[in-house]
Design an enzyme around this catalytic site. Sequence first.
Site, short mmCIF file in Angstrom:
data_model
loop_
_atom_site.label_atom_id
_atom_site.label_comp_id
_atom_site.label_asym_id
_atom_site.label_seq_id
_atom_site.Cartn_x
_atom_site.Cartn_y
_atom_site.Cartn_z
N SER A 1 11.88 6.70 -0.35
CA SER A 1 12.11 7.18 -1.70
C SER A 1 11.22 6.43 -2.68
CB SER A 1 13.57 7.01 -2.09
OG SER A 1 13.83 5.64 -2.35
N LYS A 2 11.36 6.78 -3.95
CA LYS A 2 10.46 6.22 -4.96
C LYS A 2 10.47 4.70 -5.02
CE LYS A 2 10.51 10.28 -7.84
NZ LYS A 2 11.51 10.94 -6.98
N ARG A 3 11.61 4.09 -4.73
CA ARG A 3 11.61 2.64 -4.84
C ARG A 3 10.78 1.96 -3.76
NH1 ARG A 3 15.56 0.76 -1.91
NH2 ARG A 3 16.52 2.43 -0.73
N HIS A 4 10.32 2.72 -2.78
CA HIS A 4 9.46 2.13 -1.76
C HIS A 4 8.00 2.14 -2.18
CE1 HIS A 4 12.96 3.49 0.73
NE2 HIS A 4 12.89 2.23 1.02
N GLY A 5 7.75 2.31 -3.48
CA GLY A 5 6.36 2.35 -3.93
C GLY A 5 5.81 3.75 -3.76
#
Length: 496
Positions: free
Chosen positions: A254-258
């Site tokens: 997801s987005k928090r993984h860069g």
Amino acid sequence: MTEKVRVRYAPSPTGFPHVGNIRTALFNWLFARHHKGSFIVRIENTDVARTVEGAVEAILGGLRWLGMDWDEGPDVGGDYGPYFQSERLKLYQAAAKQLVEQGDAYYCYCTPERLDEMRAEQIRLKQPPGYDRHCRQISATNNVLKLISGSRRVIRFRTPMEKQTTFTDYIRGEVTFENAKIDDFILLKSGGYPTYHLASIVDDHLMQISHILRAEEWLSSTPRHLMLYKALGYKLPQFVHLPMLLGADRSKLSKRHGAVSITEYQTQGYLPEAMMNFLALLGWSLDDKTEIISRKDLIDNFSLKRVSQTAAIFNREKLDWMNGVYIRNLSSGDLTRRVIPFLERELPPEVKRPISVEYVEKIIPLIQERIKKLEEVAGLTDFFFTGELDYQPDLLIVKKMNRELAGKALETSLLKLRRLPAFDEESLETMLRPLAEELELKTGQLFGTLRVAVTGRAVAPPLFQTMIALGKERCISRIKRAIAILKEMPEETDSE
RNA sequence: GGCGCAUUCGUCUAGCGGCCUAGGACACCGCCCUCUCAAGGCGGAGAUCACCGGUUCGAAUCCGGUAUGCGCUACCA
């Protein structure tokens, strides 16, 4: 494979194409190309509320960037179109109606509010959540009455309540589910749009899809699909559930993984061929040691037999390494061509445009083995383009030197440089190396001082080549300026 | 909670009953090369093959259970 291979990539335009999604597309594409079959792109835009503007373009752009061409789909058309599900509504409605008439599906009038309450209650009682089949037994007359009264309704599948459904997944083997555990899922929403389950089955059948390669998250839904195939009398395709792609913390990407969207990799300067190579190796391998594989070899050797069954974590460091390998293997002309847009974009605004291709091609060999991503180029080479350098004066005083020594080194270099008849690597070498000795300096000290004077930084490509690319005049003026900078410095500035 | 799938170095993986005192790659560490940084070369460390039982002369490989992780359980896909 006796029958013709027809596979599809069926993205939903509810977001930007993340790498896991693209990896699924890649496996489909490789499988199709390997078997000389057809790769079809079908846009599953049945969720009107969540549709994201520009997503279709981003998805198609990602495929094009990686060089995954499609035989049927948006832009190219095909014999089984249209390839947007929103344009195929009548097909799904007809199938749903057929199922109702056969008694395999029924109208449901439950309101979202009732369903929410029901679910909350089930969770409170620690019961498995699922539709309670409230409308399963409504009579034909009641249906007519409800219709007349204008009640909104959906069509649900009448799931068998006993026995089990078993199928053989190409990668997982035999998988069995209890029918009783599957609720009466929705086929057609109240707005007339189908759910994924109905639409994909109808389309896969109509488009004569032979193999369904999709992510493992669909495995649990497969028994529903099997039931639909059976009820509709469709021929079964081969199911292939691909391992998922996870973030560094093992959760769904997801987005928090860069960076997760494929377009982000494009803008950072990953090469499409490196990206394809890397993605192919996430869940597939050629053998026990091959890492760098050309697109052709990928196609020639791709096989479902070598697809792994375990989820993989997307490992940026390895991608970076691989991209570096691909960059180093490029010709300088090719690299130049690819780097220009990045320089245009990232060099300071005062550098005049367009950037000279001939000049860049001279610089490229100096940084080719020093970059992992194309976006790094501007930061490494800006001193080749800018006029006056801006740097910390004490950088000029390299290890174990002092202001005086540095000044002397620069002034002697300047003098000799001016008298140098030719300005090439050999003459610089034969002039500068003995000079270090003469000044009783290590080459590292002399070259380091000159490097800072000429580039404004302590870390840069090899000195001689850099100076040549810069040109004699610019080197001389920058050294002059460095001498002036040194003179303005306070006396006690020494370096240890 | 229920159901399903999975489980080999930190990560990607090889392995399909004896070739495994488990191979390769990234990352990490050291040395060499060297004008800095890279690149390259050489070497090192790193996995009791999740755990417990079973089958077998022999198991990472086959079987069962446990644990853990992930997925599904929406008028999302």
